[in-house]
Enzyme design. Structure first.
Site, PDB file in Angstrom:
ATOM      1  N   ASP A 157      -5.821   3.500  13.203  1.00  0.00           N
ATOM      2  CA  ASP A 157      -4.523   4.136  13.003  1.00  0.00           C
ATOM      3  C   ASP A 157      -4.639   5.484  12.298  1.00  0.00           C
ATOM      4  O   ASP A 157      -3.900   6.412  12.604  1.00  0.00           O
ATOM      5  CB  ASP A 157      -3.594   3.187  12.239  1.00  0.00           C
ATOM      6  CG  ASP A 157      -3.205   1.977  13.090  1.00  0.00           C
ATOM      7  OD1 ASP A 157      -3.028   2.165  14.308  1.00  0.00           O
ATOM      8  OD2 ASP A 157      -3.095   0.866  12.553  1.00  0.00           O
ATOM      9  N   SER A 201      -3.137  -9.260   8.115  1.00  0.00           N
ATOM     10  CA  SER A 201      -2.607  -7.910   8.209  1.00  0.00           C
ATOM     11  C   SER A 201      -1.885  -7.805   9.544  1.00  0.00           C
ATOM     12  O   SER A 201      -2.467  -8.066  10.593  1.00  0.00           O
ATOM     13  CB  SER A 201      -3.762  -6.906   8.113  1.00  0.00           C
ATOM     14  OG  SER A 201      -3.349  -5.668   8.638  1.00  0.00           O
ATOM     15  N   ARG A 245       2.034   4.983  16.751  1.00  0.00           N
ATOM     16  CA  ARG A 245       1.621   6.040  15.811  1.00  0.00           C
ATOM     17  C   ARG A 245       2.053   7.432  16.267  1.00  0.00           C
ATOM     18  O   ARG A 245       2.581   8.197  15.475  1.00  0.00           O
ATOM     19  CB  ARG A 245       0.113   5.993  15.539  1.00  0.00           C
ATOM     20  CG  ARG A 245      -0.408   4.893  14.582  1.00  0.00           C
ATOM     21  CD  ARG A 245       0.594   4.006  14.014  1.00  0.00           C
ATOM     22  NE  ARG A 245       0.111   2.995  13.081  1.00  0.00           N
ATOM     23  CZ  ARG A 245       0.523   1.746  13.063  1.00  0.00           C
ATOM     24  NH1 ARG A 245       1.401   1.315  13.953  1.00  0.00           N
ATOM     25  NH2 ARG A 245       0.096   0.903  12.169  1.00  0.00           N
ATOM     26  N   ASP A 264       0.807  -1.220   0.000  1.00  0.00           N
ATOM     27  CA  ASP A 264       0.000   0.000   0.000  1.00  0.00           C
ATOM     28  C   ASP A 264       0.841   1.272   0.000  1.00  0.00           C
ATOM     29  O   ASP A 264       0.609   2.180  -0.797  1.00  0.00           O
ATOM     30  CB  ASP A 264      -0.944   0.011   1.202  1.00  0.00           C
ATOM     31  CG  ASP A 264      -2.219  -0.785   0.922  1.00  0.00           C
ATOM     32  OD1 ASP A 264      -2.448  -1.145  -0.253  1.00  0.00           O
ATOM     33  OD2 ASP A 264      -2.977  -1.032   1.879  1.00  0.00           O
TER      34      ASP A 264
END
Ligand code: ARG
Length: 407
Positions: A123, A174, A94, A14
Site C-alpha cells: 500500500d 489486519s 489507494r 496507527d
C-alpha cells in the site's frame, strides 16, 4: 520541511497515533481525511477521534460512487485479478484515496500528504507512486514506516495523549475493506499451512438454505441490472455481494508475491467481485471475436500487475484502458448465476443480442447451415506445411530419421 499535511486517516490505532506523532515530532498541522470506499464505519466517531488526536481538521469524503465507477469498473472490464486470483481490492482503493488527498491538500494549502502504511506492504507503494504521478510537488510523510513503535508502545502513546481508541486485543488480524471486498492478514494466517479459522470471515458466512438464481445484465462490459432492476454499480456490487456471500462462496486463500519482495499469505472474501468477474468474462466468451478475446487475455495479467504495483496513474495503464474500453463495445447481454448450498456459485447460462454464437453454425441438428464441404479444403491447406515437412523426413535417402514425435 512540510508544514501542513493531509493524512489518509482510517480511525485505527496507527493513523490516530500518527496524527499526534506528526504534530509533536514533525511539527506539522495534520488534516485527517477519512475516505468512505464502502468499508462501513461510524464517520462521526472517526472524525471526533481524529480531532481528539490533535488534527486541526477532519473530513470524511464519500468516494463510493467514484470508486465503483472510475476504479472498480475499469478493473472489472479488464477481468483484473493479480496472479490470476486476487481481484485487487486494496490495490484499487489507494489511487482514489490519493486523488482526494491531493485535492484536499490543494484546498487546505497543504504541502504534504501522508499515509499510515508500514514498510513491508504494497500500500505504501500505491500511495507514493500515485502521489508522485498526481502531485510531484507534494511531500509524502510515512510516519508509521519510520517511528519504530511496537503495537504496545502505540497503545501507550494513545493512552498518554488521551486518544480515545478502543483497542481490542481480540482481533489479531489486519483487515482492509471496501465495496470490492475484504482482505485479512496476520495472526495465525501467517502460517500458510494453517487453515483459516472460521472467525476471519464476515462476508461469506453461509446462511442461505435454498438454491437461487440471479440474472446480471451487462451493457458494454459493465453490470447495470440485477434481476431486471437497474442499479448504480456500487449498489449492484453490494447486493450481489450479500446474495452470493450468503452461500459461503467467494473466499480466496493464497500465498502472493508482494511488490516489495515478500511472499505473504492472504485471505480474501469478495463474493460480489468474484461473481461479477466470472459473469463478465463468461459474457465475453459469447461476445468477443476470437483474436480480440485471445489478445485481451494476454493483456489482462499485465493490467492486474500494473494496478497491484501502484501504477494506476501511468501511461501504460491508460493505454491498456483504451484497449479494454474498445474491446467492450459489444459485451452486452445477460448472465444467469446459480447459487447453491454449500458454497457453490456457477454460471448457468448466458445470452446476448449481439453475441457471436450462431445456432445454425453450431448445431448438429437439422437446422445446420455450416458448409461442410468447405472444411475439407480448409483442413488440407491448414495442415499442408506439416504434411510437406513430414514427407521430407520419412523419404530422406538415408531414411534413418523419423519425424519428431513419431517414434
Ligand atoms: N495483499 C493485498 C494487497 O496488497 C492486501 C493488502 C491489504 N492492506 C492492508 N493495509 N491491510 O493488495
Amino acid at each position: 520541511m512540510a508544514k501542513r499535511v493531509v493524512l489518509a486517516y482510517s480511525g485505527g490505532l496507527d493513523t490516530s497515533v500518527a496524527v499526534r506523532w506528526m504534530t509533536e515530532e514533525l511539527k506539522v498541522e495534520v488534516i485527517a481525511l477519512a475516505a468512505d470506499v464502502g468499508q462501513g464505519g461510524d464517520w462521526e466517531t472517526i472524525k471526533a477521534r481524529a480531532m481528539a488526536a490533535g488534527a486541526v481538521d477532519a473530513i470524511v469524503v464519500d468516494l463510493r460512487e467514484e470508486f465503483a465507477n472510475d476504479f472498480v469498473a475499469p478493473a472489472l472490464k479488464a477481468n483484473a485479478k493479480y496472479e490470476g486470483k486476487y481481484p485487487l481490492i486494496s490495490s484499487l482503493s489507494r489511487p482514489v484515496i490519493v486523488k482526494h488527498l491531493v485535492a484536499a491538500a490543494r484546498t487546505y494549502g497543504a504541502d504534504a500528504v501522508g499515509h499510515g502504511c508500514t514498510g513491508k506492504g504494497n500500500d505504501q507503494v500505491r500511495f507514493e507512486v500515485s502521489a508522485a504521478a498526481l502531485a510531484p510537488d507534494l511531500e509524502v510523510l510515512a510516519p508509521v514506516r519510520g517511528w519504530g513503535l511496537t503495537r504496545e508502545q502505540s497503545i501507550d502513546y494513545a493512552e498518554t495523549w488521551g486518544i480515545p481508541i478502543t483497542v481490542t486485543k481480540s482481533s489479531p488480524y489486519s483487515i482492509d475493506q471496501n465495496l470490492w471486498g475484504r482482505t485479512i492478514e496476520c495472526g495465525i494466517l501467517e502460517d500458510p499451512w494453517e487453515q483459516p479459522p472460521e472467525d476471519v470471515y464476515e462476508l461469506t458466512t453461509p446462511t442461505a438454505t435454498e438454491p437461487t438464481e440471479l440474472i446480471i445484465s451487462f451493457e458494454q462490459g459493465l453490470p447495470v441490472a440485477l434481476d431486471g432492476r437497474r442499479l448504480p454499480l456500487s449498489n449492484l456490487i453490494g447486493e450481489v455481494d450479500r446474495l452470493v456471500g450468503s452461500y459461503g462462496w467467494g473466499r480466496i486463500d493464497m500465498v502472493e508475491n508482494r511488490r516489495v519482495g515478500i511472499k505473504s499469505r492472504e485471505i480474501y472474501e469478495c463474493p460480489g467481485a468474484l461473481a461479477l468477474l466470472m459473469a463478465h468474462s463468461d459474457l465475453e466468451d459469447l461476445t468477443l471475436e476470437r483474436d480480440l478475446a485471445h489478445e485481451k487475455a494476454r493483456l489482462e495479467p499485465r493490467y492486474a500487475d500494473l494496478v497491484y504495483d501502484g501504477m494506476w496513474f501511468s501511461p501504460l495503464k491508460a493505454a491498456l484502458d483504451a484497449f479494454v474500453d474498445e474491446s467492450q463495445r459489444f459485451v452486452t447481454g445477460d448472465v444467469r448465476l446459480l447459487c447453491e448450498v454449500p458454497g457453490r456459485c456457477i454460471v448457468a447460462g448466458r445470452r446476448s443480442d449481439v453475441g457471436l454464437y450462431d445456432y445454425s453454425l453450431a448445431t448438429y441438428e437439422a437446422a445446420d447451415r455450416f458448409r461442410h464441404q468447405d472444411a475439407e479444403g480448409f483442413v488440407r491447406l491448414w495442415g499442408l506445411g506439416v504434411a510437406t515437412w513430414a514427407a521430407r523426413q520419412v523419404n530422406r535417402p538415408t531414411g534413418e530419421r523419423p519425424p519428431a514425435g513419431a517414434e
